[in-house]
Design a protein around this motif. Structure first.
Motif, PDB file in Angstrom:
ATOM      1  N   THR A  40     -42.190  26.517   5.924  1.00  0.00           N
ATOM      2  CA  THR A  40     -42.388  25.560   7.011  1.00  0.00           C
ATOM      3  C   THR A  40     -41.443  25.886   8.159  1.00  0.00           C
ATOM      4  OG1 THR A  40     -43.011  23.814   5.456  1.00  0.00           O
ATOM      5  CG2 THR A  40     -42.354  23.129   7.665  1.00  0.00           C
ATOM      6  N   THR A  41     -41.985  25.975   9.371  1.00  0.00           N
ATOM      7  CA  THR A  41     -41.169  26.295  10.529  1.00  0.00           C
ATOM      8  C   THR A  41     -40.582  25.023  11.140  1.00  0.00           C
ATOM      9  OG1 THR A  41     -43.144  26.252  11.932  1.00  0.00           O
ATOM     10  CG2 THR A  41     -42.421  28.397  11.074  1.00  0.00           C
ATOM     11  N   ASN A  42     -39.513  25.222  11.886  1.00  0.00           N
ATOM     12  CA  ASN A  42     -38.814  24.109  12.527  1.00  0.00           C
ATOM     13  C   ASN A  42     -38.380  24.560  13.913  1.00  0.00           C
ATOM     14  OD1 ASN A  42     -35.757  23.063  13.054  1.00  0.00           O
ATOM     15  ND2 ASN A  42     -36.978  21.423  12.159  1.00  0.00           N
ATOM     16  N   VAL A  43     -38.457  23.671  14.885  1.00  0.00           N
ATOM     17  CA  VAL A  43     -37.921  23.968  16.209  1.00  0.00           C
ATOM     18  C   VAL A  43     -37.314  22.681  16.765  1.00  0.00           C
ATOM     19  CG1 VAL A  43     -40.153  23.625  17.390  1.00  0.00           C
ATOM     20  CG2 VAL A  43     -38.366  25.001  18.470  1.00  0.00           C
ATOM     21  N   ALA A  44     -36.129  22.790  17.358  1.00  0.00           N
ATOM     22  CA  ALA A  44     -35.416  21.613  17.841  1.00  0.00           C
ATOM     23  C   ALA A  44     -34.645  21.954  19.102  1.00  0.00           C
ATOM     24  CB  ALA A  44     -34.460  21.087  16.760  1.00  0.00           C
ATOM     25  N   ILE A  45     -34.517  20.976  19.983  1.00  0.00           N
ATOM     26  CA  ILE A  45     -33.832  21.193  21.251  1.00  0.00           C
ATOM     27  C   ILE A  45     -32.327  21.051  21.077  1.00  0.00           C
ATOM     28  CG2 ILE A  45     -34.043  18.763  21.965  1.00  0.00           C
ATOM     29  CD1 ILE A  45     -34.534  19.834  24.836  1.00  0.00           C
ATOM     30  N   PHE A  46     -31.574  21.956  21.724  1.00  0.00           N
ATOM     31  CA  PHE A  46     -30.111  21.929  21.710  1.00  0.00           C
ATOM     32  C   PHE A  46     -29.602  22.163  23.128  1.00  0.00           C
ATOM     33  CE2 PHE A  46     -30.892  22.566  17.276  1.00  0.00           C
ATOM     34  CZ  PHE A  46     -29.783  22.073  16.601  1.00  0.00           C
ATOM     35  N   SER A  47     -28.498  21.508  23.463  1.00  0.00           N
ATOM     36  CA  SER A  47     -27.891  21.698  24.786  1.00  0.00           C
ATOM     37  C   SER A  47     -26.467  22.228  24.681  1.00  0.00           C
ATOM     38  CB  SER A  47     -27.887  20.372  25.566  1.00  0.00           C
ATOM     39  OG  SER A  47     -27.077  19.406  24.898  1.00  0.00           O
ATOM     40  N   TYR A  98     -39.488  16.357  22.860  1.00  0.00           N
ATOM     41  CA  TYR A  98     -39.869  15.578  21.687  1.00  0.00           C
ATOM     42  C   TYR A  98     -39.618  16.294  20.366  1.00  0.00           C
ATOM     43  CZ  TYR A  98     -41.512  11.573  24.240  1.00  0.00           C
ATOM     44  OH  TYR A  98     -41.548  10.441  25.021  1.00  0.00           O
ATOM     45  N   THR A  99     -39.151  17.536  20.411  1.00  0.00           N
ATOM     46  CA  THR A  99     -38.726  18.176  19.166  1.00  0.00           C
ATOM     47  C   THR A  99     -37.456  17.525  18.621  1.00  0.00           C
ATOM     48  OG1 THR A  99     -37.379  19.873  20.277  1.00  0.00           O
ATOM     49  CG2 THR A  99     -39.710  20.401  19.856  1.00  0.00           C
ATOM     50  N   SER A 100     -36.806  16.695  19.436  1.00  0.00           N
ATOM     51  CA  SER A 100     -35.591  16.005  18.989  1.00  0.00           C
ATOM     52  C   SER A 100     -35.898  14.807  18.096  1.00  0.00           C
ATOM     53  CB  SER A 100     -34.766  15.550  20.196  1.00  0.00           C
ATOM     54  OG  SER A 100     -35.508  14.635  20.993  1.00  0.00           O
ATOM     55  N   ALA A 101     -37.175  14.416  18.006  1.00  0.00           N
ATOM     56  CA  ALA A 101     -37.544  13.307  17.124  1.00  0.00           C
ATOM     57  C   ALA A 101     -37.311  13.702  15.667  1.00  0.00           C
ATOM     58  CB  ALA A 101     -39.009  12.926  17.338  1.00  0.00           C
ATOM     59  N   LYS A 102     -37.081  12.709  14.826  1.00  0.00           N
ATOM     60  CA  LYS A 102     -36.810  12.961  13.412  1.00  0.00           C
ATOM     61  C   LYS A 102     -38.125  13.024  12.629  1.00  0.00           C
ATOM     62  CE  LYS A 102     -32.132  11.068  13.254  1.00  0.00           C
ATOM     63  NZ  LYS A 102     -31.950  11.033  14.704  1.00  0.00           N
ATOM     64  N   PHE A 103     -38.628  14.236  12.471  1.00  0.00           N
ATOM     65  CA  PHE A 103     -39.853  14.453  11.700  1.00  0.00           C
ATOM     66  C   PHE A 103     -39.501  14.747  10.242  1.00  0.00           C
ATOM     67  CE2 PHE A 103     -40.933  15.870  16.052  1.00  0.00           C
ATOM     68  CZ  PHE A 103     -41.997  15.015  16.300  1.00  0.00           C
ATOM     69  N   ASP A 104     -40.430  14.436   9.350  1.00  0.00           N
ATOM     70  CA  ASP A 104     -40.238  14.780   7.942  1.00  0.00           C
ATOM     71  C   ASP A 104     -40.144  16.290   7.781  1.00  0.00           C
ATOM     72  OD1 ASP A 104     -40.325  12.129   7.204  1.00  0.00           O
ATOM     73  OD2 ASP A 104     -42.474  12.148   6.722  1.00  0.00           O
ATOM     74  N   THR A 105     -39.446  16.727   6.744  1.00  0.00           N
ATOM     75  CA  THR A 105     -39.204  18.150   6.523  1.00  0.00           C
ATOM     76  C   THR A 105     -40.484  18.958   6.435  1.00  0.00           C
ATOM     77  OG1 THR A 105     -37.111  17.687   5.397  1.00  0.00           O
ATOM     78  CG2 THR A 105     -38.136  19.813   4.943  1.00  0.00           C
ATOM     79  N   GLU A 106     -41.530  18.379   5.877  1.00  0.00           N
ATOM     80  CA  GLU A 106     -42.772  19.131   5.692  1.00  0.00           C
ATOM     81  C   GLU A 106     -43.601  19.224   6.969  1.00  0.00           C
ATOM     82  OE1 GLU A 106     -43.552  14.846   4.338  1.00  0.00           O
ATOM     83  OE2 GLU A 106     -41.970  16.364   4.115  1.00  0.00           O
ATOM     84  N   ILE A 107     -43.169  18.571   8.038  1.00  0.00           N
ATOM     85  CA  ILE A 107     -43.884  18.631   9.319  1.00  0.00           C
ATOM     86  C   ILE A 107     -43.210  19.651  10.231  1.00  0.00           C
ATOM     87  CG2 ILE A 107     -44.513  17.351  11.411  1.00  0.00           C
ATOM     88  CD1 ILE A 107     -44.681  14.832   9.714  1.00  0.00           C
ATOM     89  N   SER A 108     -43.970  20.583  10.763  1.00  0.00           N
ATOM     90  CA  SER A 108     -43.441  21.567  11.699  1.00  0.00           C
ATOM     91  C   SER A 108     -43.500  21.010  13.118  1.00  0.00           C
ATOM     92  CB  SER A 108     -44.238  22.872  11.627  1.00  0.00           C
ATOM     93  OG  SER A 108     -43.851  23.739  12.681  1.00  0.00           O
ATOM     94  N   GLU A 109     -42.378  21.036  13.797  1.00  0.00           N
ATOM     95  CA  GLU A 109     -42.351  20.600  15.189  1.00  0.00           C
ATOM     96  C   GLU A 109     -43.203  21.498  16.077  1.00  0.00           C
ATOM     97  OE1 GLU A 109     -38.602  19.074  13.309  1.00  0.00           O
ATOM     98  OE2 GLU A 109     -39.732  20.950  13.292  1.00  0.00           O
TER      99      GLU A 109
END
Length: 209
Positions: A40-47, A98-109
């Motif tokens: 499962t892929t993941n993508v999240a915003i960082f500053s 919106y990649t900063s939202a807390k999605f379940d681990t099995e959901i790919s952003e």
């Protein structure tokens, strides 16, 4: 407005987050992408991405306290030892935010926020296809910051993709030409405009001001 240490401590959590996250000025807005051991892929915003050195080419970013349950980004980096850092451009600011939202681990952003995975041969972590300025990194070190339980994650650049129009013959990168976006606070985004070029600063060549 003038705030003392006590004033800051007395602020409600959201107000404190907004103010302290913005006081450093405009910061780079990047999407960090990883893949888990289950695929499962993941993508999240960082500053918080910062340059740490050019030889070897090292970048760092701050990972929030992990607590009892580690974030997908952290777990994936520790497992796969690879990740990508992708500049955000105006065309997908909202999707990136919106990649900063807390999605379940099995959901790919990637899927949930309508971003596209892109891969290079022999590099496990996905890149963000919509980004034209991106880096593939190999994890090198974690430095734990005891003051607030955050971590500095350090990686070495193994792949660097820069849009041709953004780099000149002198190897100067123009972030305005790359259409890179900046971020301040939790949710304010800025376009970047180049305002000046100056030569390497030497004491003997410093003008009289």
């Amino acid at each position: 407005m003038k705030l003392t240490k006590q004033d800051i401590a007395n602020l409600d959590r959201v107000t404190r987050l907004k103010i302290i996250n913005a006081v450093t000025g405009v910061k780079p807005a990047n999407l960090i992408a990883t893949v888990g051991k289950n695929g499962t892929t993941n993508v999240a915003i960082f500053s918080s991405v910062v340059h740490l050195g050019s030889n070897p080419p090292l970048l760092g970013f701050i990972m929030r306290p992990q607590g009892d349950v580690s974030s997908d980004t952290y777990q994936n980096i520790m497992t796969s030892k690879t990740y990508t850092i992708n500049h955000i451009h105006p065309e997908f600011v909202k999707r990136g935010h919106y990649t900063s939202a807390k999605f379940d681990t099995e959901i790919s952003e990637f899927e949930r926020c309508n971003l596209t995975e892109e891969y290079l041969a022999n590099f496990k972590a996905p890149f963000v296809k919509e980004s034209t300025f991106k880096m593939g990194l190999k994890f090198q070190q974690e430095i734990k910051i005891e003051l607030n339980k955050t971590s500095l994650i350090i990686g070495e650049i193994e792949h660097l993709i820069i849009p041709e129009k953004a780099i000149n013959e002198q190897s100067d990168i123009n972030l305005e030409d790359s259409n890179t976006v900046g971020i301040s606070g939790l949710n304010s985004y800025y376009s970047l405009k180049k305002i000046a070029d100056h030569p390497y600063a030497r004491e003997s060549e410093t003008p009289q001001f």
